[in-house]
Design an enzyme around this catalytic site. Sequence first.
Site, short mmCIF file in Angstrom:
data_model
loop_
_atom_site.label_atom_id
_atom_site.label_comp_id
_atom_site.label_asym_id
_atom_site.label_seq_id
_atom_site.Cartn_x
_atom_site.Cartn_y
_atom_site.Cartn_z
N HIS A 137 -2.51 -4.63 2.43
CA HIS A 137 -3.82 -4.37 3.04
C HIS A 137 -3.80 -4.03 4.52
O HIS A 137 -4.70 -3.36 5.02
CB HIS A 137 -4.73 -5.59 2.80
N HIS A 169 -3.91 -8.30 -3.21
CA HIS A 169 -3.93 -7.22 -2.24
C HIS A 169 -4.34 -7.65 -0.83
O HIS A 169 -3.66 -7.32 0.14
CB HIS A 169 -4.86 -6.09 -2.71
N ASP A 212 -3.92 -0.33 -3.53
CA ASP A 212 -4.07 0.80 -2.60
C ASP A 212 -3.03 1.89 -2.86
O ASP A 212 -2.26 2.29 -1.97
CB ASP A 212 -4.01 0.32 -1.14
N ASP A 227 0.83 -1.22 0.00
CA ASP A 227 0.00 0.00 0.00
C ASP A 227 0.86 1.26 0.00
O ASP A 227 1.80 1.37 0.76
CB ASP A 227 -0.85 0.05 1.28
N ARG A 262 -13.68 -5.33 9.38
CA ARG A 262 -13.85 -4.54 8.17
C ARG A 262 -15.26 -4.64 7.60
O ARG A 262 -15.69 -3.78 6.86
CB ARG A 262 -12.88 -5.02 7.10
N ASN A 299 -8.36 -2.64 -2.55
CA ASN A 299 -9.74 -2.30 -2.21
C ASN A 299 -10.00 -0.79 -2.30
O ASN A 299 -11.15 -0.36 -2.38
CB ASN A 299 -10.16 -2.86 -0.85
N HIS A 300 -8.93 0.01 -2.36
CA HIS A 300 -9.14 1.46 -2.51
C HIS A 300 -9.15 1.91 -3.96
O HIS A 300 -9.35 3.09 -4.24
CB HIS A 300 -8.08 2.24 -1.71
N ASP A 307 -5.87 7.34 -1.83
CA ASP A 307 -6.67 7.61 -0.61
C ASP A 307 -5.78 7.86 0.59
O ASP A 307 -4.72 7.25 0.76
CB ASP A 307 -7.63 6.46 -0.28
N ARG A 308 -6.23 8.71 1.45
CA ARG A 308 -5.59 9.07 2.70
C ARG A 308 -4.40 10.02 2.58
O ARG A 308 -4.33 11.03 3.25
CB ARG A 308 -5.15 7.83 3.49
N HIS A 335 -0.97 4.51 -0.67
CA HIS A 335 -1.95 5.48 -0.15
C HIS A 335 -1.53 6.92 -0.31
O HIS A 335 -1.56 7.70 0.64
CB HIS A 335 -2.23 5.18 1.33
#
Lengths: 153, 642
Positions: free
Chosen positions: B395, B287, B203, B174, B368, B235-236, B206-207, B176
Amino acid sequence: MGLQEIQKKIKDAFEVFDHESNDTVDVREIGTIIRSLGCCPSEGELHDLIAEVEEEEPTGYIRLEKFLPMMVKVLLERRYRPIPEDLLLQAFEVLDAAKEGFLTKEELMKYMTEEGEPFTQEEMEEMLSAALDPETNTIQYRDYLAMMVIDEN
Amino acid sequence: MGCNSSIQYEDRKSEKGMKAAVLIQNWYRCYKARLELRRLQAMNIFESIEYADEQDQLQLANFFSFMLENYTPNNKETSESLSQLFINTRKRKLDPETFIRNINVPDTYYGPRLKFPLTFSDVILLIDAFKENQILHARYVLQLLQEVKKVLQQLPNIVPVSSTVSKELTVCGDIHGKLDDLFLIFYKNGLPSGNNRYIFNGDFVDRGQNSMEVLMVLFSFLLVYPNDVYLNRGNHEDYLMNMRYGFTKEIMQKYKEHGGKILRSLEDVYTWLPIGTIIDEKILVIHGGISENTDLNILKQIKRNKMKSVLMPPITCSRIDLKHGHHDLPLSSISAIDQLSKIEWDQMVNILWSDPRSKKGCHPNTSRGGGCYFGPDVTNNILTKFALKMIIRSHECKPEGYDVCHDGKIVTVFSASNYYEEGSNRGAYIKLSQDNIPRFFQYQSNHLTQGKTLHERVDIVESAAFKILGERMISQKSSLIKAFQKYDPNNTGKISVSDWAKAAEEVLELSLPWLSLCPRLVKVIENGYVLYKMGFKDMPIVKAPQVAKSGMVETLVRYRSDLKIIFNIIDKDQSGLISMEEFRAMWKLFSSHYNIDIEDAYVDQLANSMDLNKDGSIDFNEFLTAFDVVHRLDRNSIKSQN
């Protein structure tokens, strides 16, 4: 604190290091767990405590089952109490051979990494990052201690 | 004699010195241990809340299905727009290529001007520009996305990779949106090239603050080295997740005019990202994880681009036709052709969302709300079944940036350092040698924590964790007070710390060490009692409009992310406005599904107060911002959940 609360407190601290969520922790984290509960065993004392809770054939892991009763006893008996501030100050003064009110970086490093239960390189660097006064390259230990006390509260 | 006593004196002196040293070392180690515990507890808080958020997110998926079944709007247009969410038959006025070519790049733009097909020097230009904080013009973004889609469409669902002696293979987890970390990896490990292959395991966005730039860099390397750079979907990589976790906001802020188009293009490109990579037919890189039903043969066959978003699970037609038999809803035209089957859907969700655990078997991933927890026995079975040696996944944020479990068969790699907060964790990447034994490399982009002491760093992580915990608590304030009161039958106003802890865990559904957290969150008086009505320490405040009742305020604070997503979907022309009627109809559904007990009259009152133009439409962004949480210690900012 009641017995139940003490047990919960110990379990909570244990859980933080129980990465597999299977009620075991790596033996190398036991020291951190015990210290985080407010006790201050020396490395030697720690060694003995670990021997008490290790498996007969050491697996590298300590089980909560064995740890809990031992730790409850330690807390109830108030063993390995934290070091009072004035004693700490005295310790620094002992190291301060010239009685100047400060230690040089070299002096502190020598004692911490060569004497007693020596620091690792990392521990030494970490301590210096907060304790060293960069302008004079000395450790003004009275100020340092005063700051640490405030930090902790 | 003189000699003896001086030796004795020296001995005593050095003994004293040694004792003093031990004392100081001992004290320091205890101090460090307490800090370490606090740091780990803060991480725990972040993780619990993050997963609880994801759970909320996935529950929203249920709401959408519910909405579709029960939404009976009065006009055809609105019902059509709803069905369009699921069919995705937006008609474009111009064909996309022409449209993009017509976007004008002004002379005043000093950023990189990309030419396609991209070359290595274009990518270097791009990287240099991003280091200077430049923003790539929308036209190039759209062109890049278009080209990337063409490349991705050629790829199978699980892309095979063969390791060779001459080429290094690196796997990253990830990112991010942390451009700093990506650049740090390139600095330490070299840029991607023919000889330096990379797998990025999802991923990317995001963030972090630079999701767009991270994506642009990764995508451009993909275009320049299509056989040596591999991107897996995480998943993002999901346009609805982006709405909650910050990427959508970043895009709208950086690209005011063309943001909408970029979002729509992304929506599409995401669905074409492969699900995984397989190295030498032995190492699967995906992922999230697996479930006991994971079947590579099914995964290889599905039409992966049908998975638009994890929040849009497949709906069955017959159920809807029955309900709306007499309406002329185009919903009946949703056929199996446009959707994945339930089995295929589950296969994909598990790959993107599951987490390994030490407990045997396969259990729903309750933190989750999607995917599962899989045990070492599941790993063994799946690896044996498909003749695999290992699974590399991401993840989950790990303090050291990586983790190995299930007897070495599951390797987690996470490449976003300081994920939760400055100083929270290291990032890592994996290099695979010829024998496919992973070697781990760690780093921490410490540009802001440089020069801070251990204590300061822990303070930073900890206060950030408590801030978000505080937000959670005020959004559940009335339920909490009710729960506390149950332990106080004589209405004395105080309860014990352990009762407080029990109530907090029950209401907030977060398994945290509440006993130890209690004194940090509320005032504890003598005898270990808590004055629970006095409110929380450093409680965040909500500057909600006067007309809103307190129960309603809480609800809106708690659900504002969900509502934002729903409103965005209803607002199909992305004007930022929805009609009063749409708002009311949607709210009715929302409150019945989530069991929110607020009188319709209050909702009306609130909606009316939000209709500033008195033209029957609500600016929902403004509406929702009113329910953002402000922390007393943040002077000028409004801290939103993004």
